[in-house]
Design an enzyme around this catalytic site. Structure first.
Site, short mmCIF file in Angstrom:
data_model
loop_
_atom_site.label_atom_id
_atom_site.label_comp_id
_atom_site.label_asym_id
_atom_site.label_seq_id
_atom_site.Cartn_x
_atom_site.Cartn_y
_atom_site.Cartn_z
N CYS A 138 4.78 -4.39 20.40
CA CYS A 138 5.34 -4.79 19.11
C CYS A 138 4.70 -4.03 17.95
CB CYS A 138 5.13 -6.29 18.88
SG CYS A 138 6.04 -7.37 19.98
N LEU A 139 3.41 -3.71 18.09
CA LEU A 139 2.65 -3.09 17.01
C LEU A 139 2.92 -1.60 16.87
CD1 LEU A 139 -0.80 -4.74 17.80
CD2 LEU A 139 0.61 -5.25 15.81
#
Length: 418
Positions: A408-409
């Site tokens: 996600c990052l």
């Protein structure tokens, strides 16, 4: 990243054809003042499950970035790219301000005054305001007793909303082959994030000449729901954040541009715990996934395949849709392999559920069989290693407060082909 770095890298190949090819360039966003805007009153609305300790979150993110650099990955930071974009492009400045200053909410008088001020702000300061927001107390001009909007708001209310979820760069754009897709984020707290990524891809010198794979301002689709299973095969989760219309529009766009031949549309539960497909399943090798065991047997997919084109016009190509069928065999068939290896998270239901909530399934592959994962998911990481996967552990006690792991990052911009 300064001008010299741009010049040195401007010939680099930007393309992503898989989840696991060696990662060469990635876009991250280091946590900043936007996280300091979170309070117990607004954190739910801004999609955080807690109030992160910002300094620790920054330390954890720095560790993540350093792990990537240590493995040969070039790390680009969104805040730097945004400031550089605004510095070189007046059009980017105007568009960024226009997206942030909402006259429907502020009234035309206040909106015009604020926009006029922002047009003269230095590039890096403006980038900070566009990311971290601004309160009524921070307005750079004195009280205006003729503005009903201003008189009826508390000083701590936001004139420009902060964007704490910028941390999760995966969602607002993703790459398919040599093209970038600008997404349409489903929830109001995240809607303006794409306006910033759009500016960067449109005006930053690093992305000069990059073409778009997909743009939609109507049907929601988010990058966390999109997995590039293999070249030409894309899986799209449909649930809380991506709609069936968004998945279908993406599939047709990819087919029209010859970027994919098969799209698997995967329904997932519309809950916070499973907000994206990559919260329950990510690829860790060319033929292997790590998967939340509770969905292993129930996950299914509609298979959309490109068929004969009619006339060559956008959206005119015929598609064939089959299913739903069990996801794992459908994916293996589309990828042209006998079977996908599956590594379950956790040895029992309670452990698996805990580690799924803490993003145990949300790994970022740096190369085939090499992944970055949060250190707290001990059982999942041990099972990955038992299956022959190298696990690079990073701390994530504060980064995970917005419910997002290493995948996600990160938004990969360049990977080697398999």
């Amino acid at each position: 990243m300064g001008a010299d770095a741009v010049s040195a890298r401007e010939g680099a190949r930007l393309a992503v054809t898989s989840e696991v090819g060696a990662l060469r360039t990635v876009l991250l966003h280091r946590p900043g003042n936007e996280l300091r805007r979170l309070t117990p009153r607004n954190n739910d609305q801004l999609l955080f499950d807690g109030i992160p300790w910002v300094e620790r979150a920054q330390q954890e993110h720095d560790t993540f970035a350093e792990v990537l650099r240590s493995r040969g990955t070039e790390v680009l930071l969104l805040s730097d790219l945004l400031a550089e974009t605004i510095a070189v492009s007046g059009a980017a400045r105007i568009q960024g301000i226009s997206a942030a200053v909402d006259a429907r909410r502020l009234g035309h008088t206040l909106a015009d005054e604020l926009a006029g001020f922002l047009r003269g702000v230095p590039a890096r300061e403006l980038a900070e305001i566009l990311m971290a927001g601004m309160t009524f107390d921070e307005l750079p001009f004195g009280p205006d007793h003729t503005s009903l909007v201003r008189r009826m708001h508390h000083g701590g209310d936001f004139v420009i909303d902060p964007l704490p979820n910028l941390l999760f760069t995966r969602d607002s754009s993703f790459w398919v082959g040599p093209r970038v897709a600008i997404t349409s984020l489903a929830l109001p707290a995240r809607g303006r994030e794409t306006s910033l990524t759009d500016l960067i891809y449109a005006f930053h010198p690093r992305f000069l000449g990059v073409r778009r794979a997909y743009e939609s301002h109507t049907a929601p689709i988010e990058g966390g729901d999109v997995l590039l299973l293999s070249e030409g095969v894309v899986a799209v989760g449909v649930g809380e954040r991506t709609s069936p219309a968004g998945a279908e529009a993406l599939a047709r766009s990819l087919f029209d541009d010859d970027l994919a031949h098969t799209v698997l549309v995967v329904p997932i539960a519309q809950t916070r715990a499973t907000m994206h497909l990559d919260t329950v399943c990510t690829m860790v090798d060319a033929d292997a996934v790590v998967m939340y065991p509770a969905v292993r047997e129930s996950l299914c997919a509609f298979t959309i395949r490109k068929e004969d084109d009619y006339g060559g016009r956008l959206g005119s190509g015929r598609v064939g849709i089959s299913g739903p069928d069990p996801f794992l065999p459908a994916a293996a068939e589309a990828m042209g392999i006998g079977k996908l290896r599956v590594i379950d998270t956790g040895l029992d239901g309670v452990t698996a559920e805990r580690e799924q909530w803490d993003d145990g399934n949300n790994t970022l592959a740096l190369a085939p069989g090499v992944v970055v994962a949060y250190e707290r998911n001990e059982m999942t990481n041990a099972r990955l290693e038992d299956a022959g996967i190298e696990v690079l552990r990073i701390p994530g006690s504060e980064l995970g407060s917005g419910r997002g792991g290493p995948r996600c990052l990160s938004c990969p911009l360049s990977r080697d082909d398999l």
